[in-house]
Each structure stands twice: as C-alpha cells, then as structure tokens.
Design a protein around this motif. Structure first.
Motif, PDB file in Angstrom:
ATOM      1  N   VAL A  44       0.849  -1.197   0.000  1.00  0.00           N
ATOM      2  CA  VAL A  44       0.000   0.000   0.000  1.00  0.00           C
ATOM      3  C   VAL A  44       0.882   1.243   0.000  1.00  0.00           C
ATOM      4  CG1 VAL A  44      -1.616   1.367   1.387  1.00  0.00           C
ATOM      5  CG2 VAL A  44      -1.910  -1.106   1.192  1.00  0.00           C
ATOM      6  N   THR A  45       0.591   2.161  -0.898  1.00  0.00           N
ATOM      7  CA  THR A  45       1.259   3.466  -0.910  1.00  0.00           C
ATOM      8  C   THR A  45       0.197   4.546  -0.973  1.00  0.00           C
ATOM      9  OG1 THR A  45       1.498   3.272  -3.313  1.00  0.00           O
ATOM     10  CG2 THR A  45       3.411   2.707  -1.975  1.00  0.00           C
ATOM     11  N   ALA A  46       0.462   5.671  -0.290  1.00  0.00           N
ATOM     12  CA  ALA A  46      -0.496   6.773  -0.229  1.00  0.00           C
ATOM     13  C   ALA A  46       0.209   8.087  -0.523  1.00  0.00           C
ATOM     14  CB  ALA A  46      -1.152   6.820   1.146  1.00  0.00           C
ATOM     15  N   ALA A  47      -0.460   8.914  -1.322  1.00  0.00           N
ATOM     16  CA  ALA A  47       0.081  10.247  -1.613  1.00  0.00           C
ATOM     17  C   ALA A  47       0.038  11.089  -0.348  1.00  0.00           C
ATOM     18  CB  ALA A  47      -0.716  10.899  -2.729  1.00  0.00           C
ATOM     19  N   LYS A  48       1.077  11.921  -0.176  1.00  0.00           N
ATOM     20  CA  LYS A  48       1.158  12.709   1.053  1.00  0.00           C
ATOM     21  C   LYS A  48       0.379  14.012   0.969  1.00  0.00           C
ATOM     22  CE  LYS A  48       3.874   9.637   2.798  1.00  0.00           C
ATOM     23  NZ  LYS A  48       3.801   8.650   1.685  1.00  0.00           N
ATOM     24  N   SER A  49      -0.125  14.350  -0.194  1.00  0.00           N
ATOM     25  CA  SER A  49      -0.886  15.587  -0.349  1.00  0.00           C
ATOM     26  C   SER A  49      -2.026  15.362  -1.345  1.00  0.00           C
ATOM     27  CB  SER A  49       0.014  16.728  -0.834  1.00  0.00           C
ATOM     28  OG  SER A  49       0.588  16.395  -2.096  1.00  0.00           O
ATOM     29  N   VAL A  50      -2.939  16.315  -1.382  1.00  0.00           N
ATOM     30  CA  VAL A  50      -4.110  16.243  -2.252  1.00  0.00           C
ATOM     31  C   VAL A  50      -3.961  17.267  -3.368  1.00  0.00           C
ATOM     32  CG1 VAL A  50      -6.620  16.434  -2.362  1.00  0.00           C
ATOM     33  CG2 VAL A  50      -5.525  15.531  -0.307  1.00  0.00           C
ATOM     34  N   LYS A  51      -4.327  16.882  -4.562  1.00  0.00           N
ATOM     35  CA  LYS A  51      -4.257  17.813  -5.685  1.00  0.00           C
ATOM     36  C   LYS A  51      -5.267  18.939  -5.497  1.00  0.00           C
ATOM     37  CE  LYS A  51      -2.849  14.209  -8.946  1.00  0.00           C
ATOM     38  NZ  LYS A  51      -3.226  13.444 -10.179  1.00  0.00           N
ATOM     39  N   ASP A  52      -4.924  20.103  -5.979  1.00  0.00           N
ATOM     40  CA  ASP A  52      -5.809  21.264  -5.855  1.00  0.00           C
ATOM     41  C   ASP A  52      -7.151  21.003  -6.539  1.00  0.00           C
ATOM     42  OD1 ASP A  52      -3.825  22.595  -4.516  1.00  0.00           O
ATOM     43  OD2 ASP A  52      -3.071  23.655  -6.291  1.00  0.00           O
ATOM     44  N   GLY A  53      -8.214  21.349  -5.819  1.00  0.00           N
ATOM     45  CA  GLY A  53      -9.551  21.212  -6.389  1.00  0.00           C
ATOM     46  C   GLY A  53     -10.114  19.806  -6.395  1.00  0.00           C
ATOM     47  N   GLN A  54      -9.380  18.851  -5.847  1.00  0.00           N
ATOM     48  CA  GLN A  54      -9.854  17.462  -5.865  1.00  0.00           C
ATOM     49  C   GLN A  54     -10.918  17.264  -4.794  1.00  0.00           C
ATOM     50  OE1 GLN A  54      -6.962  14.236  -6.557  1.00  0.00           O
ATOM     51  NE2 GLN A  54      -7.710  13.361  -4.644  1.00  0.00           N
ATOM     52  N   ASP A  55     -12.064  16.699  -5.179  1.00  0.00           N
ATOM     53  CA  ASP A  55     -13.165  16.515  -4.232  1.00  0.00           C
ATOM     54  C   ASP A  55     -13.672  15.079  -4.201  1.00  0.00           C
ATOM     55  OD1 ASP A  55     -14.259  16.471  -6.700  1.00  0.00           O
ATOM     56  OD2 ASP A  55     -16.013  17.686  -6.204  1.00  0.00           O
ATOM     57  N   PHE A  56     -12.803  14.118  -4.524  1.00  0.00           N
ATOM     58  CA  PHE A  56     -13.190  12.706  -4.464  1.00  0.00           C
ATOM     59  C   PHE A  56     -12.014  11.904  -3.925  1.00  0.00           C
ATOM     60  CE2 PHE A  56     -11.115  13.330  -8.489  1.00  0.00           C
ATOM     61  CZ  PHE A  56     -10.378  12.193  -8.692  1.00  0.00           C
ATOM     62  N   PHE A  57     -12.312  10.670  -3.539  1.00  0.00           N
ATOM     63  CA  PHE A  57     -11.286   9.809  -2.952  1.00  0.00           C
ATOM     64  C   PHE A  57     -10.749   8.853  -4.014  1.00  0.00           C
ATOM     65  CE2 PHE A  57     -10.574   5.837  -0.220  1.00  0.00           C
ATOM     66  CZ  PHE A  57      -9.244   6.150  -0.014  1.00  0.00           C
ATOM     67  N   PRO A  58      -9.524   9.038  -4.505  1.00  0.00           N
ATOM     68  CA  PRO A  58      -8.972   8.184  -5.573  1.00  0.00           C
ATOM     69  C   PRO A  58      -8.280   6.924  -5.037  1.00  0.00           C
ATOM     70  CG  PRO A  58      -7.517  10.040  -5.209  1.00  0.00           C
ATOM     71  CD  PRO A  58      -8.637  10.180  -4.216  1.00  0.00           C
ATOM     72  N   LEU A  59      -9.102   5.932  -4.647  1.00  0.00           N
ATOM     73  CA  LEU A  59      -8.578   4.642  -4.217  1.00  0.00           C
ATOM     74  C   LEU A  59      -8.541   3.702  -5.427  1.00  0.00           C
ATOM     75  CD1 LEU A  59      -7.824   2.457  -2.060  1.00  0.00           C
ATOM     76  CD2 LEU A  59     -10.311   2.062  -1.831  1.00  0.00           C
ATOM     77  N   THR A  60      -7.397   3.067  -5.648  1.00  0.00           N
ATOM     78  CA  THR A  60      -7.272   2.111  -6.748  1.00  0.00           C
ATOM     79  C   THR A  60      -6.719   0.799  -6.203  1.00  0.00           C
ATOM     80  OG1 THR A  60      -6.772   3.922  -8.269  1.00  0.00           O
ATOM     81  CG2 THR A  60      -6.334   1.691  -9.042  1.00  0.00           C
ATOM     82  N   VAL A  61      -7.436  -0.290  -6.474  1.00  0.00           N
ATOM     83  CA  VAL A  61      -7.007  -1.618  -6.048  1.00  0.00           C
ATOM     84  C   VAL A  61      -6.667  -2.441  -7.280  1.00  0.00           C
ATOM     85  CG1 VAL A  61      -7.649  -3.739  -4.851  1.00  0.00           C
ATOM     86  CG2 VAL A  61      -8.426  -1.525  -3.973  1.00  0.00           C
ATOM     87  N   HIS A  62      -5.471  -3.028  -7.281  1.00  0.00           N
ATOM     88  CA  HIS A  62      -5.039  -3.902  -8.370  1.00  0.00           C
ATOM     89  C   HIS A  62      -4.696  -5.270  -7.795  1.00  0.00           C
ATOM     90  CE1 HIS A  62      -4.732  -0.682 -11.359  1.00  0.00           C
ATOM     91  NE2 HIS A  62      -4.149   0.058 -10.421  1.00  0.00           N
ATOM     92  N   TYR A  63      -5.264  -6.294  -8.406  1.00  0.00           N
ATOM     93  CA  TYR A  63      -4.953  -7.673  -8.029  1.00  0.00           C
ATOM     94  C   TYR A  63      -4.364  -8.353  -9.251  1.00  0.00           C
ATOM     95  CZ  TYR A  63      -5.948 -12.672  -7.213  1.00  0.00           C
ATOM     96  OH  TYR A  63      -5.859 -14.033  -7.096  1.00  0.00           O
TER      97      TYR A  63
END
Length: 783
Positions: A44-63
């Motif tokens: 699992v890796t997570a971005a440390k900041s949020v892009k400007d104007g972003q109003d949704f949760f960008p979760l991506t799961v790959h198997y």
C-alpha cells in the motif's frame, strides 16, 4: 538486516500467517499473507498531499496473478502477464468494495493497493488472502483507515457450512459465498447459490462473518507489533454559516424538485434549484465554491432520506415495498436465437441469447491451467442510457462486475452439457437506467434464454434493495432508483427462482449492517422477486419446445473409444472430409462423444450416417443405402455405411443377365444393397437384385436354386451340347482313363503314349547330376 514481524492464527484447521518487514519495505505498508502454500503480497502506498480542487477519494485496487506462482508459463504470443483478466478485475472489485467505505469523509489522498499472487498451491484460493493482506497492509500503514476487515469464503455441502472450501468442494456443493466485515458488522457479500432459502443464506453470511472476525483479531495483533504512526487529519468543517446559507438558497427548491416522479423532470428541477447557489457563489474562491457544492449534495441526501425514513415516501411517490411497473416482451429481435426487452420503470435492457457449438466456448487461461466455459454473459452500459455524454468503448470494471453478477444469478439454473450441448452467450445492452440494470439483465437474460429454447430449471428474477439507516432507525426499500442508490446506505441485490436464491450481492456505504437488517431485507426481497416473476410470466412462462430456425441443431451420439481414430483419420483426414462433404460441424471428445451441428437437419443426418458407418460393423442380411464408386467388368464396388465398400457381382445386379455393367449402373448412382457375405478378410459381397430399389424392401430370390453346383441359367455340365469345333463332347471321365489320351497311368509307371519313364539320378535332374555350382532353384528334390 530485516525487522520481520509475524502473526499466526489457527483458522479453519489451517495456519494463517501475516508477515511484514521482509519484502517491499519502501511501501507505506506491505504484508505477505500465507495459507498452506498459497502466498499473496499486498503493498500500500499513499500520496502525502491532495491535488488542488480534488473533491473525491482516488482509491485504486489492483490484483494480479503471477503465472509463476503455479509453475506455469503464460499462454499466448507475448508469454508474460499483460492486461487484467476477468478474474483479476473481479477480485480487484471484491477487495475495493469493503475497503472504500472505511476511509473517513474528506480524506482525498490518492491510495494504491497492489496485490500479487506469489505462490499458489491449487487448494487455498488467493482472492481471500489478497483481501486479508490488503486490510493488514492498510492497517499498519498509518493512513486513516477505520478497519481492519476480515474476509472468508463459505461453501454448503449436505447441510453443513464449510469454511474456505476447495474448488472441488465448491463444485460439489450448493454455495460459493464470500463475506468481508469488521468485528461488529458485515461490509460486503458476493455469492452464487443453487436455489437456497433465505434462512440458509443468512446463516452462511453470519457463519462467514464470525470466521472473518477471527482474521480481524489476527490483523490487530500484527498492527500492535508493526503499525506505523497514524497520520494527522485536519478537523472537518461542518460548514456552519455556509451550510445555513446553502439551505436558504436551494432548500425549498430541492424539496419541490424531489416531488417530481419522472427522472427527466426531477433532474431539470434540481439543476434549476441549484442555479441560485451557483450564481450566489460565482465570485467566491474555489475552496468556498467546492464546499458549497458538497453541502448542496448533502442537503439533497437529507431531503430524500428524511422523506423515506419519516414519511415512508420515496422520490417517485412509491412506498417502501412497491416495485415499479414492469413490461416484458420476447422475440424482440427477429434474427437472434432468443431475445427479450425488459423494462422496469425507467430501467430497460435489450437482452439476446446466441447458441453456438463447442468451438465457440471461451478458453480461460489461469493459475489452474486452461479450462473452457460454455456460458458467457456480457453486459454493456452506454452513456446514453443515463442521458449523458461519456466514454464509449471497451467495458470497464463496473460493466465486468455487473455482468458477472447476472452470470452468477443465471448459472445455477442452466442445463448440463449432456442435457443441452450448446455454448450459450447472453448479451445485455442497457438502453435506460434509473435503478438496478444488473437485475434487469437477470430478468431479461432469463426470458431471452427461454425464448431461445434453453431448458432452464426455472425462470429467474432479480431485485435491488436499499437501506436508509439513522442510528438504530432504518428503512429497507425495494426496487431502488439511481438517486436512492447514491444517497442511501446499502445496495443489496437478490436474484433467484420460485424455489430459492441463486445470487446475493451486498455493498455497504456505512460501517456495516446487522443480522436484523439483513433478515428484513431478504424477506422483503423475496416478496419483490415473486412479484417480478409473475410479471415476467405474462411474456413467457416456460422454455420454448423448439429452437429458433436460425439456431444450429446439435445431435449427439456415442462411439466406442477404439473407433475414435476411424472417425478422425490420419492427420484428421476423415473428419475434415466429413465436414467438407456434408457441411456439418463435427466435434469428437476423448470419451467418444460426437456432436454434429448445423442449422440444416439434412446435413446433420448425412454426417451422422457417415460416422455411424465408420464405427459400426456391417450385418449379414441387412439392407443399406449405398453409392456406386467404381465399375469393373465383373461388377460394381458400392460404398455403404459411410466408410465401407463391397462388391456387387454382375450376377447380383439384376435377375436378368447383364451383358455390360455400365449399361445398368454409373459411378455416383444411389443404390440399395443387401449384405450377402463377409469373409474372414473383411471383404463384403453385396446384392442389388434381392432389394426393391425404390422402397428398400427385401425381395424373394426369383432364381431357381442350383442343384449340384449347376447354375440356374445354364444347362448341366454333363449335357452341354456339341463342342464348338462341331464334334461331340465325350462323357466326363469318372476316375478312369481318358478315352482321347489313352489309359491313365497307375502308380507312376510308364505312360503308354509317351514311352517308358526316364530314371532320374539321385539328387539330380533329368539330364544327370547337377553341377556343384548350380543355383539352388535349378536343383530338384522329389522328396
């Protein structure tokens, strides 16, 4: 060098191991889950900041399944793992669905969850392990995750629930159910069942939930040893004065808009109501405009949810249990083998069924090797179905998932390959959507297959249930609309027949639901399914007895295994000739099962007769249809039973004398023949004259029987008239002297007309001893 942390639990009679610190140490969280010899790594890796104007949760799961995990090399040209297979896509969704609701509101940092199968033992399925590893990796990563969750698969055999069944046990049993949940509540359900009752299904869900709770305890134990410091989250702003301002601007307009029962009118009214808010905040900064938009969406949810929970009134005016009007029709597409148009409210699907032969089966290459699937269901969701402009192309994850849900619902009622030896493809094109289009696909798919003549055990219907949950107060709603899906707390889909459930899928948007809520939802869904089945029966209540005129016919026959090579021939020569000559498709399996297919029954019959002729032995005294293949002076060779030749002697063509064979027969002529004799070498003697060439009936032999070997059409040999040179024939000798040649010699003495017999030298020839160099073939030995 490695700071390895492990946690082991005894789970279902096996040891489940969770390990971190050895592999993928630069990820925010990485866990290897092992059960038996199946191992899955999740990082699992997570971005440390949020892009400007972003109003949704960008979760991506790959198997991803590595073929090396099972000791296999990928098939195909490239010989490496490429795009996601259907199973990988479905497993990615399986992991994503219970994880997504457990991230806090307002957390918009991008997160990647990547699961890779490293080892597969063929017994313990890696999808559940991947879900567990993903939950564990998120729990120790420090990101704000309100988990952990556990997962479990449950089977049902002979009235007993089985935890984590093998593939063989799933095939043998009546249930394949996957559950994910926290310690307190169920988060996700995915299943396929063989018409099981609501009580059995609910029991299976709770059995799986208890097993998944054991996994949660194990993940917590690992986190106590290896978890990173949790991230600090900014405090959420409830809006305060901004919330009041938004409500004042659009509250009354939204309330009025949601009283429109038609979707188009409602959408237009909502847009008009929000127009005042957009105009008011047009000059505000981007952050304020974003907050106002979110508060407006939340206000919509409050209006809808309150009306349902407090008043029992839904967006389109229905109560909580009423199903929208249904209209069904079959044979909607004239050239399709089977088709249906299913409409429920503002949700509509055109569903077609196509029947094919064995060579149309789908080949699937996976960790378990190659296998073939003879039932396919494909679902398409074009943007016009919701009145929008959007991407149109290859199916996405959502389309693959919805199609598989409908596949699971219909698969348990299909006939076996022996009962119906066809490949079946169901295609669902959603033309309108305001509610569950996957359940419309189930209903339309059931009707389309019955229209095509597929002998389903029973028709299948499906319904989508929703939930409004506020504290301990809740309302379950039947046949949810699109807006009720978005603004509600649960998407609960149930499909089945009059006898029981065939598929159950549940997704929760809150922290889970209880057994009580599920029990109410299942009972209410049962009522809805029964109503929909009744509406479907108005269009077609049973499978058609005849296939479409455009569908291929398949005839199945069994040949002895030792005769398979006779049908195939050297290098496939014979079977290719059969296909090329008759125009029918021929498939032969290792057990001797032969399937002949064509839309033309005459072609099937021609191929069948050919194959029967190749595999069966001719019977003496039986009449067969044949074809003249070669003419000779003494008769004609006739091919019969597809692959056998026999001789019709000139004397067996007609009762009358035939001077020339070609005067009566020609190559390629169809004839009827009777088998007179089969000698030890397998050569067959045939007759045409004893068979009526029009009807094939046997005739009595009109020729008088021969006496003493004489032929009926000739005089006796002892009374054959004068010799051709004009003289009389002397009577046949009876063991004595020939009158025209002198007395017969007795005992090897002298011949009276040739003088005394010469004496031969011992070991030599008539001319004396053989020379020493004489070849062996020049010597004689009377002994």
């Amino acid at each position: 060098m490695f700071d390895i942390k492990k946690q082991e639990i005894q789970w279902g009679g096996k040891t489940l191991t969770l390990e971190t610190g050895r592999v993928a140490r630069q990820a925010d969280g990485a866990v290897i889950a092992t059960l038996g010899e199946t191992m899955v790594l999740c990082a699992v890796t997570a971005a440390k900041s949020v892009k400007d104007g972003q109003d949704f949760f960008p979760l991506t799961v790959h198997y991803q399944e590595k073929y090396s995990a099972a000791g296999r090399i990928p098939g195909g040209f490239f010989k490496r793992e490429r795009g996601a297979t259907e199973k990988e896509t479905l497993t990615s969704r399986l992991i994503d669905r219970p994880l997504r609701p457990l991230f806090p509101e307002g957390f918009y940092n991008e997160i990647n969850v990547i699961c890779q199968v490293l080892s597969y033992d063929g017994e313990n399925e890696p999808d559940i392990l991947a879900m567990i590893a993903a939950s564990a990796a998120l729990t120790i990563s420090g990101v704000p995750f309100m988990g952990p969750i556990g997962g479990a698969r449950v089977g049902y055999i002979d009235g007993e629930y089985i935890l984590n069944p093998t593939l063989d046990q799933i095939k043998e049993g009546e249930l394949d159910l996957v559950v994910a949940g926290t310690t307190d509540a169920v988060m996700m359900v995915e299943s396929e069942a063989k018409e099981l009752s609501e009580e059995i299904m609910l029991g299976a869900v709770m059995f799986a939930h208890r097993a998944s709770a054991e996994v949660v305890e194990g993940i917590i134990g690992l986190a106590e040893k290896a978890a990173k410091d949790p991230w600090e989250l900014p405090k959420l702003d409830d809006g305060g004065d901004l919330k009041k301002k938004v409500k004042k601007l659009i509250g009354d307009g939204l309330t009025k808009a949601y009283k429109n029962t038609g979707k188009a009118d409602r959408v237009a009214a909502i847009a008009e109501a929000k127009k005042a808010m957009h105009e008011h905040f047009a000059d505000a900064d981007a952050e304020t405009r974003l907050k106002a938009a979110k508060l407006g969406k939340k206000l919509e949810a409050d209006i809808v949810r309150t009306a349902i929970l407090k008043e029992g009134r839904r967006i389109d005016g229905r109560d909580t249990k009423t199903v929208r009007p249904i209209e069904s029709m079959v044979h909607f597409l004239p050239r399709a083998h089977g088709s249906a148009l299913f409409t429920r409210g503002e949700t509509q699907a055109i569903v077609s069924t196509t029947l094919g032969t064995r060579d149309a089966e789908q080949m699937i290459d996976g960790l378990n090797g190659l296998n073939y699937e003879n039932f396919m269901l494909h679902y398409n969701f074009p943007p016009y179905s919701v009145g929008e402009v959007g991407r149109f192309g290859a199916p996405g994850r959502r389309e693959v998932g919805h199609g598989k849900l409908a596949w699971r619902a219909l698969h348990p009622v299909l006939p076996t390959k022996e009962e119906f030896p066809y490949t079946i493809r169901v295609l669902s094109d959603i033309t309108e959507s305001n509610g569950s289009s996957s359940m419309a696909t189930v209903c339309g798919g059931s009707l389309a297959m019955m229209d095509a003549g597929v002998p389903l055990k029973r028709p299948v219907s499906g319904i989508a249930m929703g939930l409004i949950l506020e504290g301990k107060e809740f309302a379950v709603i039947s046949d949810i609309l699109g807006d009720e899906d978005h603004l509600g707390d649960m998407d609960f889909k149930v499909a089945g027949t009059s006898e029981g459930i065939t598929s159950l899928q549940m997704d929760i948007k809150v922290a889970g639901i209880t057994e009580e809520i599920m029990k109410v939802a299942l009972a209410q869904a049962n009522e809805g399914r029964a109503h929909i089945l009744g509406e479907m029966a108005k269009a077609l209540d049973t499978t058609r007895s005849e296939l479409s005129a455009h569908a291929p016919r398949i005839e199945t026959l069994q040949v002895p295994k030792e005769k398979i090579r006779d049908v195939i021939g050297t290098g496939g020569k014979v079977i290719r000739e059969i296909v090329a000559t008759t125009g029918a498709k021929v498939d032969i399996e290792d057990d001797g099962t032969v399937k002949i297919s064509s839309s033309d029954p005459e072609k099937i019959e021609a191929a069948r007769k050919w194959i029967v002729g190749l595999t069966q032995e001719a019977e003496v005294g039986k009449v067969y249809d044949g074809k003249v293949v070669n003419l000779v002076d003494f008769g004609a060779f006739v091919n019969f039973m597809g692959g056998k030749d026999g001789l019709v002697h000139v004397s067996e063509i007609k009762n009358e004398r035939v001077a020339k064979v070609s005067d009566v027969l020609s190559e390629g002529q169809e004839v009827k023949v009777k088998v007179l004799e089969i000698d030890q070498r397998g050569k067959v003697r045939l007759s045409m004259r004893v068979v009526d060439q029009e009807t094939g009936a046997e005739l009595e032999d009109s020729r008088p029987p021969r006496e003493g070997g004489d032929r009926p059409d000739r005089a006796p040999r002892s009374d054959r008239g004068p010799r051709r040179d004009g003289g009389d024939r002397a009577p046949r000798r009876e063991g004595g002297d020939r009158p025209d040649r002198g007395p017969r010699r007795e005992g090897g003495g002298d011949r009276p007309d040739r003088g005394p017999r010469r004496e031969r030298s011992e070991g030599g020839n008539d001319d004396g001893p053989a020379p020493e160099f004489a070849p062996a073939f020049l010597t004689r030995n009377d002994d």
